[in-house]
Every structure is written in C-alpha cells, then in structure tokens.
Design an enzyme around this catalytic site. Structure first.
Site, mmCIF file in Angstrom:
data_model
loop_
_atom_site.group_PDB
_atom_site.id
_atom_site.type_symbol
_atom_site.label_atom_id
_atom_site.label_comp_id
_atom_site.label_asym_id
_atom_site.label_seq_id
_atom_site.Cartn_x
_atom_site.Cartn_y
_atom_site.Cartn_z
ATOM 1 N N HIS A 216 62.536 25.210 24.764
ATOM 2 C CA HIS A 216 61.488 24.440 23.790
ATOM 3 C C HIS A 216 61.324 23.457 23.955
ATOM 4 O O HIS A 216 62.950 22.560 24.164
ATOM 5 C CB HIS A 216 60.475 24.480 22.490
ATOM 6 N N ASP B 17 56.678 28.339 20.211
ATOM 7 C CA ASP B 17 56.179 27.701 21.868
ATOM 8 C C ASP B 17 57.746 27.549 22.573
ATOM 9 O O ASP B 17 58.415 27.272 22.352
ATOM 10 C CB ASP B 17 55.945 26.382 21.002
ATOM 11 N N HIS C 106 47.512 29.424 20.990
ATOM 12 C CA HIS C 106 47.966 27.689 21.344
ATOM 13 C C HIS C 106 47.519 27.513 22.489
ATOM 14 O O HIS C 106 48.544 26.646 23.352
ATOM 15 C CB HIS C 106 49.113 28.115 20.507
ATOM 16 N N ASP D 49 52.365 21.347 14.063
ATOM 17 C CA ASP D 49 51.244 21.949 13.601
ATOM 18 C C ASP D 49 51.931 23.498 13.822
ATOM 19 O O ASP D 49 50.837 24.464 13.622
ATOM 20 C CB ASP D 49 50.467 21.650 15.372
HETATM 21 ZN ZN LIG Z 1 52.940 23.749 18.241
HETATM 22 ZN ZN LIG Z 2 55.729 22.919 20.278
#
Ligand SMILES: [Zn+2]
Ligand SMILES: [Zn+2]
Length: 306
Positions: free
Chosen positions: A143, A214, A272, A66
C-alpha cells in the site's frame, strides 16, 4: 463452534449516506474479533446487535484514518461500561502513541489493560494472536504506507461423534462420549472395548478467513488467502480505473478475484468500495469473470464461514 463475519463498513476513504468506513466483526463462539475500526464502527456494532464487551482483540491494518479513527470512541465506551478484561490491540507501530496522546485513553486512565502487539517494518510474517481454537497471522501488504493483512485460521477440530452408532455398541455414559470424542478408547461395564475410530469421524479442518485491505495485488495477499474458506478483499475500483488503483495502492475488483482464484479460496467478498460507485453490480460482474463465487459485502449481513 461456528464462525461468522459481519461487515460493518464497506466504503473507502469517504463515508457515503449508505456505506460506512472500514470495520468487520468476526464471531467465533462467544468471542468477537474486530478487523479495522473506522469512524462509526461502534454504532455499526450496535446496529448489528453486537455487544462491544464481547471483544477479545482488534486488528488494525494500517494507520490511514478511515481504518482506525473509530477506535478512540470504542475504547472510550469500553471504559464507560467499566470493562476490566484485557483487550489485545494489534496494529502497525505508531498507534499506541496516538492513543496515549488523547486524554482518557492513557493506560492508567482506562478500566482495562490493553495488550499492544506492535508490528514494525520490515516484516514477513507474524502470529499476532492465538487461542486454543484458532490463530491469527499478519503479513505486510503493498500500500502507500505500511499495511498488513490478516489470516484467521481455526485449528483442526475433532470429528463428529456418531451417537446412534455409539449407542448401538452399548455406550450410554456421557463421560464415555467425551473420551471417545477426544480420541480415547473406552471400556464398558461388560468389559467390551469401544475404539474411538469406530464411532468418531475423521478430524475436520478448521475454517480460514482472510482480511486483505488496503493493497495492490501482491504475493502476501495470495499467501494470506491460500485455501481460505472466505476471503474479504478490497475492491476500491473497477476496470475503468486500473491505473488509478496502482497509483493509489489499491486493487480493482478483477484483481481481487485473481488473487482469490490463484489462492484457491472458496468464496470472495468484495469491500472498501470507492464512493463513486453507487451501484456495485459492475464491480461484481468484472470479478465474476475471473472468480464466480463473488459478492459485494453487504453491511450488517451475517456471513457464515463453513
Ligand atoms: Zn482504506
Ligand atoms: Zn489506506
């Protein structure tokens, strides 16, 4: 030179009918930087009225689809319009191999060179791109896979020239204005000397933009955001799913706000978002209990960084 950001995609993982996958453009004068490039980013650039040939560099945070599946389409378009200027591509290790595996995107097939800046684990900090006007640094986040956040820092700018005051002192030549602005004293035709400090204000600190996604809350996020004029931070979940945020390597809106507050940022833009939140006001409210100057990113809206 003004700096502004334009969020292009604000959803996490899954697109929704109203929100696109991660991507954010930063405009600095005539140049453009792109942070993340989820599927559909090139269409969002078009909707924002931004020409892709303006791109100087692309910064990918991590190799979850993504955040970078839009890159293939964008590079292909740049080749079709016969871009020839080099493009810097900053990303975690592995991206170059993915692109090189696709027919049409190998280095010898593109019309422009790609300068790959590849980030490897473990790392603590790296300056990944710089110009005379600014620099961009990366730091590793927390992450599920190796992910980095970015900090755009404009260099200190010269102070404002007080033209009226300069004229009152007898300065009329534009070359003298330029010299004064550059910090030099000038000698007028009648022999009088005008010092730069007499007509130019103090140097102005450059703006700082931090892009943090993220990640779980972590020290690196806070360092990236230290004193930021504007922090764009992921807020995948609300307070109802704090445990899920930790499990999946994400932050809640409240945690994003805590990072903004601890870092002494001036403004927080959340992004997000999980597709489960249609109405984002709950997330914004939770964040505002910690950090008042917070809003939810609106796709295609221009945010000036002043
Ligand atoms: Zn993401
Ligand atoms: Zn991610």
């Amino acid at each position: 030179m003004t700096t502004e950001i334009i969020p292009l995609g604000t959803t996490s993982a899954m697109p929704t009918p109203t929100r696109h996958l991660s991507g954010l453009a930063l405009l600095h004068g005539p140049g453009m930087l792109l942070f993340d490039c989820g599927e559909g980013t090139q269409f969002q650039l078009m909707r924002a009225g931004l020409k892709p040939y303006r791109l100087d560099a692309v910064f990918i945070t991590h190799l979850h689809g993504d955040h970078y599946f839009g890159l293939m389409g964008l590079l292909s378009t740049l080749a079709l319009i016969k871009r020839d200027a080099p493009l810097t591509l900053v990303a975690p290790a592995g991206l170059a191999e993915v692109l090189h595996a696709l027919p049409g995107l190998r280095d010898d097939e593109l019309t422009f060179p790609i300068d790959y800046v590849t980030l490897h684990e473990p790392m603590t900090q790296a300056v990944v791109y710089e110009t005379k006007a600014y620099r961009v640094e990366a730091r590793p986040l927390d992450h599920r896979i190796f992910a980095v956040g970015y900090r755009f820092q404009e260099r200190t700018k010269p102070g404002h020239l007080d033209v009226e005051r300069a004229q009152a002192l007898g300065v009329t030549d534009y070359r003298h204005y330029r010299a004064l602005k550059a910090g030099e004293a000038v000698t007028l035709d009648d022999g009088r000397v005008v010092e730069s400090e007499a007509v130019v204000g103090p140097p102005r600190p450059g703006v700082v933009f931090a892009y943090v996604t993220d990640t779980r809350p972590c020290a690196a996020a806070e360092i990236l955001a230290r004193g930021a004029t504007l922090l764009y931070h992921e807020a995948t979940f609300g307070d109802d799913l704090t445990a899920r945020a930790a499990e999946t390597g994400h932050s809640t809106a409240r945690q994003a706000a805590e990072t903004a507050r601890r870092a002494g940022a001036q403004q927080l833009i959340l992004g997000h978002f999980s597709a489960r939140y249609n109405d984002l006001s709950g997330l914004v409210d939770e964040a505002r209990t910690v950090f008042q100057n917070t809003e939810a990113a609106e796709e295609l809206k221009r945010y000036k960084i002043l």
